[in-house]
Motif scaffolding. Structure first.
Motif, PDB file in Angstrom:
ATOM      1  N   SER A   1      19.644 -40.207  54.946  1.00  0.00           N
ATOM      2  CA  SER A   1      19.759 -38.618  55.973  1.00  0.00           C
ATOM      3  C   SER A   1      19.487 -38.303  57.277  1.00  0.00           C
ATOM      4  O   SER A   1      19.923 -36.901  56.707  1.00  0.00           O
ATOM      5  CB  SER A   1      17.861 -37.911  54.925  1.00  0.00           C
ATOM      6  OG  SER A   1      17.720 -39.327  53.926  1.00  0.00           O
TER       7      SER A   1
ATOM      8  N   TYR B   1      26.627 -35.296  47.240  1.00  0.00           N
ATOM      9  CA  TYR B   1      25.512 -36.391  48.946  1.00  0.00           C
ATOM     10  C   TYR B   1      25.051 -37.663  47.622  1.00  0.00           C
ATOM     11  O   TYR B   1      24.355 -36.984  46.669  1.00  0.00           O
ATOM     12  CB  TYR B   1      24.747 -35.474  49.209  1.00  0.00           C
ATOM     13  CG  TYR B   1      23.879 -36.822  49.855  1.00  0.00           C
ATOM     14  CD1 TYR B   1      24.475 -37.584  50.733  1.00  0.00           C
ATOM     15  CD2 TYR B   1      22.164 -37.029  49.784  1.00  0.00           C
ATOM     16  CE1 TYR B   1      23.070 -39.027  52.034  1.00  0.00           C
ATOM     17  CE2 TYR B   1      21.345 -37.630  50.110  1.00  0.00           C
ATOM     18  CZ  TYR B   1      21.902 -38.781  51.364  1.00  0.00           C
ATOM     19  OH  TYR B   1      21.094 -39.528  52.175  1.00  0.00           O
TER      20      TYR B   1
ATOM     21  N   PHE C   1      21.002 -41.837  47.139  1.00  0.00           N
ATOM     22  CA  PHE C   1      18.745 -42.111  47.072  1.00  0.00           C
ATOM     23  C   PHE C   1      18.329 -41.332  48.033  1.00  0.00           C
ATOM     24  O   PHE C   1      18.890 -41.401  49.216  1.00  0.00           O
ATOM     25  CB  PHE C   1      18.150 -43.044  46.522  1.00  0.00           C
ATOM     26  CG  PHE C   1      18.451 -44.458  47.782  1.00  0.00           C
ATOM     27  CD1 PHE C   1      19.764 -45.297  47.473  1.00  0.00           C
ATOM     28  CD2 PHE C   1      17.401 -44.783  48.471  1.00  0.00           C
ATOM     29  CE1 PHE C   1      19.750 -45.891  48.225  1.00  0.00           C
ATOM     30  CE2 PHE C   1      17.873 -45.618  49.322  1.00  0.00           C
ATOM     31  CZ  PHE C   1      18.590 -46.330  49.429  1.00  0.00           C
ATOM     32  N   TYR C   2      17.207 -40.450  48.172  1.00  0.00           N
ATOM     33  CA  TYR C   2      17.164 -40.074  49.076  1.00  0.00           C
ATOM     34  C   TYR C   2      15.855 -39.187  48.963  1.00  0.00           C
ATOM     35  O   TYR C   2      15.000 -39.529  48.578  1.00  0.00           O
ATOM     36  CB  TYR C   2      17.709 -38.890  49.970  1.00  0.00           C
ATOM     37  CG  TYR C   2      17.942 -37.118  49.570  1.00  0.00           C
ATOM     38  CD1 TYR C   2      17.584 -37.287  48.009  1.00  0.00           C
ATOM     39  CD2 TYR C   2      17.220 -36.783  50.223  1.00  0.00           C
ATOM     40  CE1 TYR C   2      17.734 -35.756  48.008  1.00  0.00           C
ATOM     41  CE2 TYR C   2      16.695 -34.646  50.102  1.00  0.00           C
ATOM     42  CZ  TYR C   2      17.119 -34.771  48.321  1.00  0.00           C
ATOM     43  OH  TYR C   2      17.061 -33.624  48.237  1.00  0.00           O
TER      44      TYR C   2
ATOM     45  N   TYR D   1      13.687 -41.018  55.900  1.00  0.00           N
ATOM     46  CA  TYR D   1      14.170 -41.725  54.849  1.00  0.00           C
ATOM     47  C   TYR D   1      12.773 -42.334  54.485  1.00  0.00           C
ATOM     48  O   TYR D   1      11.972 -42.482  53.791  1.00  0.00           O
ATOM     49  CB  TYR D   1      16.181 -42.317  54.410  1.00  0.00           C
ATOM     50  CG  TYR D   1      15.009 -42.843  53.069  1.00  0.00           C
ATOM     51  CD1 TYR D   1      15.200 -41.877  52.155  1.00  0.00           C
ATOM     52  CD2 TYR D   1      15.511 -43.858  52.363  1.00  0.00           C
ATOM     53  CE1 TYR D   1      14.376 -42.286  50.591  1.00  0.00           C
ATOM     54  CE2 TYR D   1      15.286 -44.291  51.542  1.00  0.00           C
ATOM     55  CZ  TYR D   1      14.059 -43.217  50.234  1.00  0.00           C
ATOM     56  OH  TYR D   1      14.930 -44.600  48.781  1.00  0.00           O
TER      57      TYR D   1
HETATM   58  C1  ACM Z   1      19.040 -42.126  52.483  1.00  0.00           C
HETATM   59  O1  ACM Z   1      18.441 -42.616  54.091  1.00  0.00           O
HETATM   60  N1  ACM Z   1      19.097 -41.490  52.317  1.00  0.00           N
HETATM   61  C2  ACM Z   1      19.126 -43.458  53.007  1.00  0.00           C
END
Ligand code: ACM
Length: 381
Positions: free
Chosen positions: A83, A102, A105-106, A150
């Motif tokens: 992220s 993108y 998962f975030y 994140y």
């Molecule tokens: C992440 O930083 N979205 C894994």
């Protein structure tokens, strides 16, 4: 009719702490580009992927994104794992009205006109994972994550879930992206002292190896004190060693073991292109389907303009390896599936729970409960 290539820009590190997972995302992208082109491209125009290697360094993502857009005239960007990197690329795509897909998962709580989010957010991973772990292992939770947005945000959601369930947060520990084995050793000493019901993990990159290695060295048992992770996929397991992760839990929208013909075909094509020893993972899958979705959008729109693609995307459904997906036009996030898997001795996941159909995105976590959608217990465990 033009047969000129349509340019796509890939931001995938080939070196540094997150190279393993970003190379997997790059391979998923390359596979989909090859498949689109083998089927005649977009109305006769092939995709051409221009790749950059930002070396897992935050500022390089923004500067490569800008040079792809300005110098190479690329309008569609793919990639970024962390992220922290997406946050740097966001103002660049907004400035030039480009579109970043993108595939990770975030933490959610974000919207951009210039980003399409094809990975899951908390309601599809934190929430079902908490529910599963609380019921089976207990509610005394120790959290460990890499030191950036994140894990902070994911732990904030998990903290709320713990408190709501009447549980106890034993600690929230952060380690730098380049933390050493000794840093992880100190952390694991804390785990041994606290004896949580489970460890909630949002460590990313190479640090995961230290975490599972030291857990293994300490002789802890996953059936008594598991690591429940949002970040440990088949790709990380391949680097860590299947025997060290077996028995631990991950929540994800996709596992390679998803059993349907579309997934079997995609994984077979992947192994044919990149070798039998490759494994698929949740970020690989989103990186793969988003290229197909983009091709579909360009064909349907009869256009390669960002504004046209943004308009047409929410009208499309795509049969992805995880199941059918589609983009929500209001929030730019994706209807996805939720799954919980337990790592096995082969480095794959036995799927314990999965949704029977895709679930509407809830990036602002308006409904922080696993209710409201059907979850199927595949193993009674
Ligand atoms: C992440 O930083 N979205 C894994």
């Amino acid at each position: 009719m033009s047969s000129e290539p349509i340019l796509l820009g890939g931001l995938f590190s080939e070196s540094g702490a997150i190279a393993d997972i970003e190379a997997s995302m790059r391979r998923g992208t390359e596979l989909a580009v090859a498949e689109v082109n083998a089927q005649g491209g977009v109305n006769g125009r092939p995709f051409e992927l221009r790749l950059c290697n930002p070396e897992s360094k935050v500022p390089l993502y923004a500067s490569y994104a800008e040079s792809l857009i300005v110098e190479q005239k690329v309008q569609f960007l793919l990639g970024c794992y962390m992220s922290r990197m997406r946050k740097m690329v966001m103002p660049v795509v907004e400035r030039y009205n480009a579109l970043l897909f993108y595939p990770v998962f975030y933490e959610g709580f974000e919207y951009s006109d210039n980003i399409i989010y094809t990975g899951s957010t908390s309601h599809l991973n934190n929430v079902p994972l908490a529910s599963y772990m609380f019921e089976r292992f207990g509610k005394r939770v120790l959290m460990v994550g890499t030191d950036y947005i994140y894990p902070y945000e994911s732990n904030r959601v998990m903290s709320d879930l713990i408190y709501e369930a009447g549980g106890e947060k034993l600690g929230e520990y952060y380690v730098p992206l380049d933390a050493t084995r000794e840093d992880y050793r100190k952390l694991m000493q804390q785990v041994v002292a606290d004896r949580p019901s489970f460890i909630f993990c949002t460590v990313v990159g190479d640090g995961l190896r230290h975490l599972y290695d030291l857990y293994w060295e300490l002789g802890l048992k996953p059936e008594e004190l598991p690591i429940a992770s949002l970040t440990t996929s088949e790709t990380e397991i391949r680097s860590i060693g299947a025997e060290k992760v077996a028995g631990h839990i991950t929540a994800a929208s996709y596992f390679q073991s998803v059993d349907n013909p579309i997934n079997r075909q995609a994984v077979a094509n992947y192994k044919r292109m990149f070798g039998d020893d490759q494994v698929a993972d949740m970020c690989w899958e989103a990186a793969y389907f988003q290229v197909h979705l983009l091709a579909m959008a360009m064909c349907k729109a009869g256009s390669q303009q960002v504004d046209d693609i943004r308009r047409i995307l929410p009208t499309l459904e795509y049969p992805a390896p995880q199941g059918t997906i589609r983009v929500d036009g209001n929030n730019h996030h994706t209807y996805l599936h939720a799954r919980i898997g337990r790592a096995n001795a082969q480095g794959q996941f036995d799927i314990l729970f999965e949704t029977s159909q895709n679930v509407a995105p809830d990036p602002y976590l308006i409904s922080p409960r696993p209710g409201g959608w059907v979850i199927r217990d595949r193993r009674g465990s």
